[in-house]
Enzyme design. Structure first.
Site, PDB file in Angstrom:
ATOM      1  N   LYS A 243      41.193  41.482  49.487  1.00  0.00           N
ATOM      2  CA  LYS A 243      41.071  42.745  50.321  1.00  0.00           C
ATOM      3  C   LYS A 243      42.767  42.640  51.398  1.00  0.00           C
ATOM      4  O   LYS A 243      42.599  42.649  52.038  1.00  0.00           O
ATOM      5  CB  LYS A 243      39.899  42.679  50.805  1.00  0.00           C
ATOM      6  CG  LYS A 243      38.925  42.823  49.148  1.00  0.00           C
ATOM      7  CD  LYS A 243      37.407  43.063  50.205  1.00  0.00           C
ATOM      8  CE  LYS A 243      36.055  42.687  48.989  1.00  0.00           C
ATOM      9  NZ  LYS A 243      35.358  43.165  49.245  1.00  0.00           N
TER      10      LYS A 243
ATOM     11  N   TYR B  50      33.956  49.498  41.798  1.00  0.00           N
ATOM     12  CA  TYR B  50      33.248  49.652  42.796  1.00  0.00           C
ATOM     13  C   TYR B  50      31.850  50.415  41.886  1.00  0.00           C
ATOM     14  O   TYR B  50      30.513  50.578  42.807  1.00  0.00           O
ATOM     15  CB  TYR B  50      33.203  49.735  44.428  1.00  0.00           C
ATOM     16  CG  TYR B  50      33.640  48.395  44.561  1.00  0.00           C
ATOM     17  CD1 TYR B  50      32.395  47.335  43.985  1.00  0.00           C
ATOM     18  CD2 TYR B  50      34.984  48.054  45.302  1.00  0.00           C
ATOM     19  CE1 TYR B  50      33.299  45.899  45.057  1.00  0.00           C
ATOM     20  CE2 TYR B  50      35.040  46.641  45.636  1.00  0.00           C
ATOM     21  CZ  TYR B  50      34.798  46.362  46.059  1.00  0.00           C
ATOM     22  OH  TYR B  50      35.388  45.122  46.887  1.00  0.00           O
TER      23      TYR B  50
ATOM     24  N   ASN C 142      35.832  42.220  54.162  1.00  0.00           N
ATOM     25  CA  ASN C 142      34.934  40.522  53.913  1.00  0.00           C
ATOM     26  C   ASN C 142      36.246  39.668  53.016  1.00  0.00           C
ATOM     27  O   ASN C 142      35.496  38.531  52.871  1.00  0.00           O
ATOM     28  CB  ASN C 142      33.684  40.363  53.465  1.00  0.00           C
ATOM     29  CG  ASN C 142      33.239  41.136  52.562  1.00  0.00           C
ATOM     30  OD1 ASN C 142      34.316  41.746  51.933  1.00  0.00           O
ATOM     31  ND2 ASN C 142      32.223  41.349  51.578  1.00  0.00           N
TER      32      ASN C 142
ATOM     33  N   HIS D 120      37.132  39.449  47.468  1.00  0.00           N
ATOM     34  CA  HIS D 120      36.460  40.009  46.209  1.00  0.00           C
ATOM     35  C   HIS D 120      36.302  38.829  45.121  1.00  0.00           C
ATOM     36  O   HIS D 120      37.015  38.597  44.239  1.00  0.00           O
ATOM     37  CB  HIS D 120      36.893  41.748  45.890  1.00  0.00           C
ATOM     38  CG  HIS D 120      35.673  41.481  43.940  1.00  0.00           C
ATOM     39  ND1 HIS D 120      34.227  41.935  43.977  1.00  0.00           N
ATOM     40  CD2 HIS D 120      36.316  41.061  42.245  1.00  0.00           C
ATOM     41  CE1 HIS D 120      34.347  41.666  42.909  1.00  0.00           C
ATOM     42  NE2 HIS D 120      35.309  41.561  41.783  1.00  0.00           N
TER      43      HIS D 120
ATOM     44  N   GLU E  79      36.023  43.467  34.459  1.00  0.00           N
ATOM     45  CA  GLU E  79      37.176  43.936  36.139  1.00  0.00           C
ATOM     46  C   GLU E  79      38.683  43.239  35.177  1.00  0.00           C
ATOM     47  O   GLU E  79      39.496  43.852  35.742  1.00  0.00           O
ATOM     48  CB  GLU E  79      36.637  43.243  37.603  1.00  0.00           C
ATOM     49  CG  GLU E  79      35.678  43.834  37.863  1.00  0.00           C
ATOM     50  CD  GLU E  79      34.649  43.004  38.163  1.00  0.00           C
ATOM     51  OE1 GLU E  79      35.412  41.646  38.895  1.00  0.00           O
ATOM     52  OE2 GLU E  79      33.077  43.203  39.230  1.00  0.00           O
TER      53      GLU E  79
HETATM   54  P1  RTP Z   1      32.683  42.275  46.535  1.00  0.00           P
HETATM   55  O1  RTP Z   1      31.827  42.797  45.025  1.00  0.00           O
HETATM   56  O2  RTP Z   1      33.202  42.995  46.954  1.00  0.00           O
HETATM   57  O3  RTP Z   1      33.237  40.630  45.520  1.00  0.00           O
HETATM   58  O4  RTP Z   1      31.276  41.772  47.075  1.00  0.00           O
HETATM   59  P2  RTP Z   1      30.279  41.353  47.328  1.00  0.00           P
HETATM   60  O5  RTP Z   1      29.534  40.747  45.667  1.00  0.00           O
HETATM   61  O6  RTP Z   1      29.553  40.213  47.347  1.00  0.00           O
HETATM   62  O7  RTP Z   1      29.164  42.851  48.132  1.00  0.00           O
HETATM   63  P3  RTP Z   1      29.024  43.555  47.043  1.00  0.00           P
HETATM   64  O8  RTP Z   1      27.158  43.813  46.821  1.00  0.00           O
HETATM   65  O9  RTP Z   1      28.776  43.422  46.021  1.00  0.00           O
HETATM   66  O10 RTP Z   1      28.860  44.585  47.902  1.00  0.00           O
HETATM   67  C1  RTP Z   1      30.795  45.107  47.692  1.00  0.00           C
HETATM   68  C2  RTP Z   1      31.150  45.174  48.958  1.00  0.00           C
HETATM   69  O11 RTP Z   1      30.817  46.505  49.938  1.00  0.00           O
HETATM   70  C3  RTP Z   1      30.968  45.970  50.880  1.00  0.00           C
HETATM   71  N1  RTP Z   1      29.486  46.055  51.379  1.00  0.00           N
HETATM   72  N2  RTP Z   1      28.894  47.139  52.846  1.00  0.00           N
HETATM   73  N3  RTP Z   1      28.186  47.966  55.301  1.00  0.00           N
HETATM   74  C4  RTP Z   1      27.042  47.121  54.089  1.00  0.00           C
HETATM   75  O12 RTP Z   1      26.635  47.695  53.670  1.00  0.00           O
HETATM   76  C5  RTP Z   1      27.514  47.183  52.998  1.00  0.00           C
HETATM   77  N4  RTP Z   1      27.113  46.841  51.720  1.00  0.00           N
HETATM   78  C6  RTP Z   1      27.926  45.857  51.035  1.00  0.00           C
HETATM   79  C7  RTP Z   1      30.785  44.979  51.072  1.00  0.00           C
HETATM   80  O13 RTP Z   1      32.549  44.422  51.423  1.00  0.00           O
HETATM   81  C8  RTP Z   1      30.424  44.363  49.966  1.00  0.00           C
HETATM   82  O14 RTP Z   1      32.571  42.910  49.935  1.00  0.00           O
HETATM   83 MG    MG Z   2      30.118  42.377  44.532  1.00  0.00          MG
END
Ligand code: RTP
Ligand code: MG
Length: 149
Positions: free
Chosen positions: A11, A51, A114, A117, A128
């Protein structure tokens, strides 16, 4: 043996902090194979499609504006169980919960920024990869390493 491909994106925070080499090195040393990569500025349409599952979430707007704020490094990695191996090397979504030794655990502080991804399932990986890479840019494969003696 499940040979999978997974989509991984460093990112904007990871790119700006100079973590591309560190992260690519970790996956290489793990034994995964880099089969496609590019540094690019993402448009809103691609970020929103990527997303799409989070469309209704309160952080969706913030997430899309962060991902489109400056270049990302998009990659495809291949290997045995590549999807879950990458997810475990990334650490938990919130860096606060990520163990030291994981990418987010070692380099991240905030859930919104973070660093990385990785696809969360083979199905999403295929979706994707199709979104980020044109089909003919994905011709390299682990079985094609003929120059290693
Ligand atoms: P990613 O898709 O980016 O790999 O991350 P992930 O699977 O670990 O998490 P996901 O639930 O898919 O969430 C996507 C991205 O959204 C942001 N996020 N912000 N503010 C919040 O509560 C919140 N929750 C999620 C994070 O940057 C996350 O990586
Ligand atoms: Mg995710």
């Amino acid at each position: 043996m499940a040979i999978e491909k997974t989509f991984v994106m460093i990112k904007p925070d990871g790119v700006q902090r100079g973590l591309i080499g560190e992260i690519v090195g970790r996956f290489e040393k793990k034994g995964l194979k880099l089969v496609a990569a590019k540094l690019l500025a993402v448009d809103s349409k691609t970020a929103e499609a990527h997303y799409a599952e989070h469309k209704e979430r309160p952080f969706f707007g913030e997430l899309v504006s962060f991902i489109t704020s400056s270049p990302v490094f998009a990659m495809v990695w291949e290997g045995e169980n590549a999807v879950s191996v990458v997810r475990s090397m990334m650490g938990k979504t919130n860096p606060v919960d990520s163990a030291p030794g994981t990418i987010r655990g070692d380099f991240g502080l905030s859930i919104g920024m973070n660093i990385i991804h990785g696809s969360d399932s083979v199905e999403n990986a295929n979706r994707e990869i199709g979104l980020w890479f044109a089909e003919n840019t994905l011709t390299y494969s682990k079985s094609g390493d003929v120059w290693i003696q």
